[in-house]
Design a protein around this motif. Sequence first.
Motif, PDB file in Angstrom:
ATOM      1  N   GLN A  67    -117.550 -14.486  -3.085  1.00 49.52           N
ATOM      2  CA  GLN A  67    -117.549 -13.839  -4.397  1.00 49.52           C
ATOM      3  C   GLN A  67    -117.659 -12.325  -4.257  1.00 49.52           C
ATOM      4  OE1 GLN A  67    -119.976 -15.724  -7.305  1.00 49.52           O
ATOM      5  NE2 GLN A  67    -119.258 -14.420  -8.967  1.00 49.52           N
ATOM      6  N   THR A  68    -118.386 -11.859  -3.246  1.00 49.48           N
ATOM      7  CA  THR A  68    -118.476 -10.413  -3.008  1.00 49.48           C
ATOM      8  C   THR A  68    -117.098  -9.822  -2.732  1.00 49.48           C
ATOM      9  OG1 THR A  68    -120.720 -10.614  -2.122  1.00 49.48           O
ATOM     10  CG2 THR A  68    -119.489  -8.620  -1.541  1.00 49.48           C
ATOM     11  N   MET A  69    -116.305 -10.500  -1.915  1.00 47.54           N
ATOM     12  CA  MET A  69    -114.940 -10.039  -1.633  1.00 47.54           C
ATOM     13  C   MET A  69    -114.101 -10.046  -2.900  1.00 47.54           C
ATOM     14  SD  MET A  69    -114.238 -12.198   1.862  1.00 47.54           S
ATOM     15  CE  MET A  69    -115.297 -12.055   3.304  1.00 47.54           C
ATOM     16  N   ALA A  70    -114.190 -11.134  -3.664  1.00 49.21           N
ATOM     17  CA  ALA A  70    -113.397 -11.249  -4.894  1.00 49.21           C
ATOM     18  C   ALA A  70    -113.801 -10.183  -5.903  1.00 49.21           C
ATOM     19  CB  ALA A  70    -113.564 -12.638  -5.497  1.00 49.21           C
ATOM     20  N   ASN A  71    -115.090  -9.890  -5.988  1.00 52.87           N
ATOM     21  CA  ASN A  71    -115.555  -8.864  -6.936  1.00 52.87           C
ATOM     22  C   ASN A  71    -114.969  -7.500  -6.590  1.00 52.87           C
ATOM     23  OD1 ASN A  71    -117.061 -10.748  -8.326  1.00 52.87           O
ATOM     24  ND2 ASN A  71    -118.993 -10.227  -7.339  1.00 52.87           N
ATOM     25  N   LYS A  72    -114.822  -7.219  -5.313  1.00 53.09           N
ATOM     26  CA  LYS A  72    -114.231  -5.936  -4.905  1.00 53.09           C
ATOM     27  C   LYS A  72    -112.765  -5.854  -5.317  1.00 53.09           C
ATOM     28  CE  LYS A  72    -117.280  -5.114  -0.925  1.00 53.09           C
ATOM     29  NZ  LYS A  72    -117.356  -4.993   0.548  1.00 53.09           N
ATOM     30  N   HIS A  73    -112.096  -7.000  -5.268  1.00 52.53           N
ATOM     31  CA  HIS A  73    -110.679  -7.027  -5.647  1.00 52.53           C
ATOM     32  C   HIS A  73    -110.491  -7.148  -7.155  1.00 52.53           C
ATOM     33  CE1 HIS A  73    -106.398  -7.688  -5.182  1.00 52.53           C
ATOM     34  NE2 HIS A  73    -106.484  -8.778  -5.920  1.00 52.53           N
ATOM     35  N   GLY A  74    -111.433  -7.821  -7.801  1.00 56.54           N
ATOM     36  CA  GLY A  74    -111.356  -7.999  -9.246  1.00 56.54           C
ATOM     37  C   GLY A  74    -111.346  -9.443  -9.685  1.00 56.54           C
ATOM     38  N   HIS A  75    -110.882 -10.352  -8.794  1.00 62.80           N
ATOM     39  CA  HIS A  75    -110.818 -11.764  -9.159  1.00 62.80           C
ATOM     40  C   HIS A  75    -110.437 -12.592  -7.941  1.00 62.80           C
ATOM     41  CE1 HIS A  75    -106.460 -11.047  -9.194  1.00 62.80           C
ATOM     42  NE2 HIS A  75    -106.705 -10.023  -9.997  1.00 62.80           N
ATOM     43  N   PHE A  76    -110.614 -13.904  -8.059  1.00 62.18           N
ATOM     44  CA  PHE A  76    -110.167 -14.838  -7.038  1.00 62.18           C
ATOM     45  C   PHE A  76    -108.687 -15.167  -7.236  1.00 62.18           C
ATOM     46  CE2 PHE A  76    -114.749 -16.026  -7.038  1.00 62.18           C
ATOM     47  CZ  PHE A  76    -114.997 -16.008  -5.665  1.00 62.18           C
ATOM     48  N   TYR A  77    -108.040 -15.640  -6.172  1.00 60.75           N
ATOM     49  CA  TYR A  77    -106.667 -16.119  -6.271  1.00 60.75           C
ATOM     50  C   TYR A  77    -106.555 -17.239  -7.302  1.00 60.75           C
ATOM     51  CZ  TYR A  77    -102.377 -18.598  -4.937  1.00 60.75           C
ATOM     52  OH  TYR A  77    -101.162 -19.235  -4.961  1.00 60.75           O
ATOM     53  N   SER A  78    -107.509 -18.173  -7.297  1.00 64.10           N
ATOM     54  CA  SER A  78    -107.449 -19.337  -8.184  1.00 64.10           C
ATOM     55  C   SER A  78    -107.525 -18.974  -9.652  1.00 64.10           C
ATOM     56  CB  SER A  78    -108.583 -20.312  -7.856  1.00 64.10           C
ATOM     57  OG  SER A  78    -108.501 -20.765  -6.526  1.00 64.10           O
ATOM     58  N   SER A  79    -108.014 -17.774  -9.950  1.00 67.58           N
ATOM     59  CA  SER A  79    -108.142 -17.385 -11.359  1.00 67.58           C
ATOM     60  C   SER A  79    -106.789 -17.176 -12.019  1.00 67.58           C
ATOM     61  CB  SER A  79    -108.994 -16.116 -11.494  1.00 67.58           C
ATOM     62  OG  SER A  79    -108.369 -15.017 -10.866  1.00 67.58           O
ATOM     63  N   LYS A  80    -105.712 -17.144 -11.231  1.00 68.96           N
ATOM     64  CA  LYS A  80    -104.372 -17.077 -11.806  1.00 68.96           C
ATOM     65  C   LYS A  80    -103.969 -18.416 -12.432  1.00 68.96           C
ATOM     66  CE  LYS A  80    -102.529 -13.591  -8.604  1.00 68.96           C
ATOM     67  NZ  LYS A  80    -101.475 -13.297  -7.592  1.00 68.96           N
ATOM     68  N   GLU A  81    -104.660 -19.482 -12.034  1.00 65.92           N
ATOM     69  CA  GLU A  81    -104.322 -20.817 -12.513  1.00 65.92           C
ATOM     70  C   GLU A  81    -105.457 -21.473 -13.294  1.00 65.92           C
ATOM     71  OE1 GLU A  81    -102.941 -23.244  -9.287  1.00 65.92           O
ATOM     72  OE2 GLU A  81    -101.193 -21.980  -8.902  1.00 65.92           O
ATOM     73  N   PHE A  82    -106.713 -21.120 -12.982  1.00 60.42           N
ATOM     74  CA  PHE A  82    -107.851 -21.814 -13.567  1.00 60.42           C
ATOM     75  C   PHE A  82    -108.894 -20.838 -14.110  1.00 60.42           C
ATOM     76  CE2 PHE A  82    -106.001 -24.669 -10.460  1.00 60.42           C
ATOM     77  CZ  PHE A  82    -105.955 -25.875 -11.153  1.00 60.42           C
ATOM     78  N   ASP A  83    -109.553 -21.239 -15.190  1.00 58.26           N
ATOM     79  CA  ASP A  83    -110.690 -20.514 -15.723  1.00 58.26           C
ATOM     80  C   ASP A  83    -111.902 -20.875 -14.880  1.00 58.26           C
ATOM     81  OD1 ASP A  83    -112.864 -19.500 -17.102  1.00 58.26           O
ATOM     82  OD2 ASP A  83    -112.236 -20.258 -19.058  1.00 58.26           O
ATOM     83  N   LEU A  84    -112.420 -19.903 -14.123  1.00 56.69           N
ATOM     84  CA  LEU A  84    -113.520 -20.132 -13.191  1.00 56.69           C
ATOM     85  C   LEU A  84    -114.862 -19.685 -13.759  1.00 56.69           C
ATOM     86  CD1 LEU A  84    -111.748 -18.774  -9.970  1.00 56.69           C
ATOM     87  CD2 LEU A  84    -111.838 -21.152 -10.762  1.00 56.69           C
ATOM     88  N   GLY A  85    -114.903 -19.417 -15.070  1.00 57.69           N
ATOM     89  CA  GLY A  85    -116.088 -18.829 -15.674  1.00 57.69           C
ATOM     90  C   GLY A  85    -117.358 -19.618 -15.414  1.00 57.69           C
TER      91      GLY A  85
END
Length: 284
Positions: A86-104
């Motif tokens: 999640q630390t890596m994703a936060n730096k980028h802005g989002h996870f790859y899977s968030s393009k397909e799924f709501d990960l909230g």
Amino acid sequence: MTNDVKENKPLRDISIRLIQNEAELHAAQNLRYKVFYEEFNAIPSKEMTRLERDFDEYDPIADHLIVTDKRDGEDIIVGTYRLMTQTMANKHGHFYSSKEFDLGKLMNSGLSIMELGRSCVMPNYRAGPVLQLLWQGIADYVSTNNIDIMFGCASLHSTDIDHLAQPLSYMYHNHLAPEDIRPRALDDRYIDMNILPPDQINEKAVFSDLPPLIKGYLRVGAVIGDGAVIDPQFNTTDVCIIAQSHHVTGRYRKHYERKIEKEIPSRSKEQQTDKNLAVAKGTA
């Protein structure tokens, strides 16, 4: 990279670790290209075709597990898996899977989460120890980084929903994630997995026919998000899989430490920093 290997190679010739430099990242991307685009007919960009590498904007910020086979004194990459905390994703802005799924729900669960993706293995190694060694490498990484939950997109190799009615319905009825952590396919891409009633599903046959990756997840207690998504680039139908990390660490670490009689090496925080600096920062 060729596929001419001997069958039943001894385990001592095969090892697992994280990539150490940009050249190894490119080699892993080349393996992904061969599997995803040449073998399974995904649709590459012009730049991917020119370079013969599968890449995206997440590669430079993620960690990459590789399984290598030492042949003629050279480490040949025969399997790979991308890991994103999640630390890596936060730096980028989002996870790859968030393009397909709501990960909230997952992201707000208070748990330490990690996305798994871009998994592939060279064809001639799929029946050997490489898949299990990848699981062992994941188990080591999870333990080192105190990960509670692993998740990611897992693919069925078809976009014909009628053809996939049995496996989608089977996963919905038998492996649906708890409501409080359940991802949901984005509204504009949502495909209902509840297609057939339970009494019309041959559970034993369906499970036997599932892709090896999905079967591996389900065997360690993984659960599935709500809804599937068609990925036109990869010609697949994706589901979101969620697994509790302790199920993987317990099963695979004990099994493989007995087999190879040593721990899978892990890197220190200092080595992690060095690796991040070595990986290419830009994507085409």
